[in-house]
Design an enzyme around this catalytic site. Structure first.
Site, PDB file in Angstrom:
ATOM      1  N   LYS A  83       0.812  -1.215   0.000  1.00  0.00           N
ATOM      2  CA  LYS A  83       0.000   0.000   0.000  1.00  0.00           C
ATOM      3  C   LYS A  83       0.842   1.260   0.000  1.00  0.00           C
ATOM      4  CE  LYS A  83      -3.029  -3.083   0.185  1.00  0.00           C
ATOM      5  NZ  LYS A  83      -2.042  -4.184   0.284  1.00  0.00           N
ATOM      6  N   SER A 109      -4.331 -11.556  -1.956  1.00  0.00           N
ATOM      7  CA  SER A 109      -2.920 -11.211  -2.040  1.00  0.00           C
ATOM      8  C   SER A 109      -2.435 -11.426  -3.457  1.00  0.00           C
ATOM      9  CB  SER A 109      -2.120 -12.096  -1.082  1.00  0.00           C
ATOM     10  OG  SER A 109      -0.750 -12.046  -1.378  1.00  0.00           O
TER      11      SER A 109
END
Length: 556
Positions: A127, A473
């Protein structure tokens, strides 16, 4: 064209009335000569809780050396980061996607608050990459993003391993296919030092996308975290920041529609992470560029899959670096006619010029030739249907069934789904449904790597499908549909499913449907009631109130 290199900091520092500001900064050791130079923010995402970012202090020092050598004054500050790999499978994972917005907000606030003239942002884990770039686009100062680089693979039983292998080994251990002692030995060897997770998982996917987008210098991301050349890359980025300032080149001139399509093509060509859909939609929004979820499918349909990368392939990021790195992928896209060559990059060269400079290592096997693609279309697929009216995202790399139908096994949180998989209560042919894990419902849209890896580890990777309003993921593989929108928490169709409902995937037709009539769905919707929010105060509650649909990038 002549640019005022101190257009921002001059307001902060020049003139008798700014003596108090100068006095405060002199307490840090800065001198008059330093304050007469452009101020360059070094926005660092260093943190001590993950290997992905733990080495960024070292790189920041090298960036600062480059800035000083080029005539600027660097000033470093830090922001937050959340480790997906460490927090995976716990409530802590809810913080991960939320951290993207906090990273962007905090960098924006510090830079606006101190009138910096330019910015170098350092990123590592997932992120931090989109978060830093979102901030750079908001600020629109001469800026560049530097990625910290990939971890080296570990070695276990004579083969390269990554964190993906550890997650999948948990399932193998539960199924009796691996002993607890073997799992511990793998755990000790999988992550040998600093750097982001080593496959074409989310960090390396997004780092590649940012190079092809043009906001990171071509060839910078591929250099591994602990390669001695990374220090030189960091110094060059510091000098580049000053060059960008002199040229007046700003992020919104770089991040155009054409550049975003180039970035999407790089993800499709390498079987990259489905998280790229969320993050590129969010980046496009900050750039003021119209981009929709279905653009990803359109671009992927015409882009060949070329890179044989983990989690579904054979090679890791360091192998790609030795083969020719991101420039080689860009070169293949250029040769295939799938690159907009005139898009500008931070180096001052176009992406086409950068791609032509690529050097391919003789005999490399990581990136396939155009004459023999791994499959004729890319890895990103967007599905619609009565379960996903706004769309959902899947990754298709030739190892997954294109059609699948089975009974739903419905779970209202990730933990319940994991316990069912770990307890071997999921059977071949099932469709695992994990809901109320979307942007609002989680909140924070957790990744399901613990669940998906356990499924693969138990040997059910091709025999079970999964759908969720949460995320996956980048290390996930198998027939998995994520980002199902609308999400369950707002009454999306996924909230109406019951155990035993027949769920059908048809990748060729881009469909995800429940075998339920419109009338039956309407009856169930009339009886559905929204759950109580899991958080009523603090950042989690605020995020849940503000966040948009995953189909729009889950932006606030």
């Amino acid at each position: 064209m002549t640019h005022d290199l101190r257009r921002e900091s001059r307001v902060l520092l020049d003139g008798p009335d700014r003596a108090p500001s100068r006095a405060m900064l002199k307490a840090l050791g800065l001198r008059d000569a330093d304050l007469r130079r452009p101020l360059i923010a070094i926005a660092n995402t260093w943190i001590e809780v993950m290997p992905c970012n733990v080495h960024l202090r070292r790189l920041a020092e090298q960036v600062k050396r480059g800035v000083r050598a080029a005539g600027g004054t660097p000033i470093e500050f830090n922001t937050i980061a959340v480790s997906d790999g460490v927090s995976m499978g716990t409530a802590g994972m809810k913080a991960s996607l939320i951290s993207r917005e906090v990273i962007a907000d905090s960098i924006e606030l510090v830079v606006r608050g101190h009138l910096f003239d330019g910015v170098v942002a350092l990123s590592g884990c997932d992120k931090t990459i989109p978060g830093t770039v979102m901030a750079l686009l908001r600020l629109n100062l001469p800026s560049v993003m530097l990625y910290g680089g990939s971890i080296d693979p570990g070695r276990f039983r004579g083969r390269d391993v990554t964190i993906q292998d550890v997650f999948e080994a948990v399932g193998a251990c539960a199924a009796g296919r691996m002993s607890a002692r073997e799992l511990h030995a793998l755990e000790d060897r999988a992550c040998p030092g600093p750097g982001a997770c080593g496959g074409q998982f989310t960090a390396n996917t997004m780092a590649m996308a940012m190079e092809v987008l043009g906001i990171s210098p071509m060839g910078s991301a591929s250099v591994p975290a602990m390669d001695p050349r990374k220090d030189r890359v960091a110094r060059d980025v510091g000098r580049l920041a000053m060059d960008l300032l002199r040229r007046g080149l700003r992020p919104r001139r770089i991040v155009t529609r054409a550049a975003l399509e180039n970035a999407i093509a790089s993800v499709a060509a390498t079987g990259g992470s489905t998280n790229s859909v969320l993050h590129l939609l969010a980046i496009a929004r900050e750039a003021g560029v119209a981009l929709a979820i279905d653009d990803f499918d359109r671009i992927s349909r015409r882009t060949p899959l070329l890179a044989d990368m983990k989690p579904w392939g054979r090679f890791v990021a360091t192998d790609l670096y030795r083969a020719g790195g991101v420039p080689l992928v860009a070169k293949r896209l250029l040769e295939a006619g799938r690159l907009h060559p005139r898009a500008m990059t931070v180096t001052g060269r176009t992406i086409g010029e950068e791609a032509r400079r690529a050097r391919e290592t003789r005999g490399q096997r990581v990136v396939a030739p155009l004459s023999r693609p791994l499959q004729p279309t890319g890895g990103l697929v967007i599905l619609h249907g009565n379960l996903a009216p706004e769309g959902c995202v899947a990754k298709i790399t030739g190892h997954e069934p294109l059609r699948f139908e089975g009974p739903a096994r419905v779970f209202d949180c990730e933990e319940d789904a994991f316990r069912a998989v770990h307890g071997r209560r999921i059977r071949a042919g099932d469709v695992v449904v994990v809901r109320y894990e979307g942007p609002k419902g989680g909140p924070g849209m957790r990744e399901m790597l613990g669940v998906t890896s356990a499924i693969v580890g138990e040997g059910l990777g091709r025999a079970v499908a999964l759908l969720t309003d949460g995320r996956f993921s980048g290390a996930t593989h198998g027939l998995m549909a994520g980002h199902v929108a609308p999400e369950a928490a707002v009454g999306g169709p996924i909230a109406l499913l019951r155990d035993g409902d027949r769920i059908a995937f048809d990748v060729t037709k881009r469909r995800l449907d429940a075998r339920l009539s419109s009338a039956e769905l309407a009856r169930r919707r009339a009886r559905w009631k929204p759950p109580k929010p899991p958080y009523t105060s603090g950042v989690m509650a605020k995020y849940a109130r503000l966040v948009s649909s995953a189909s729009e990038g889950a932006v606030t």
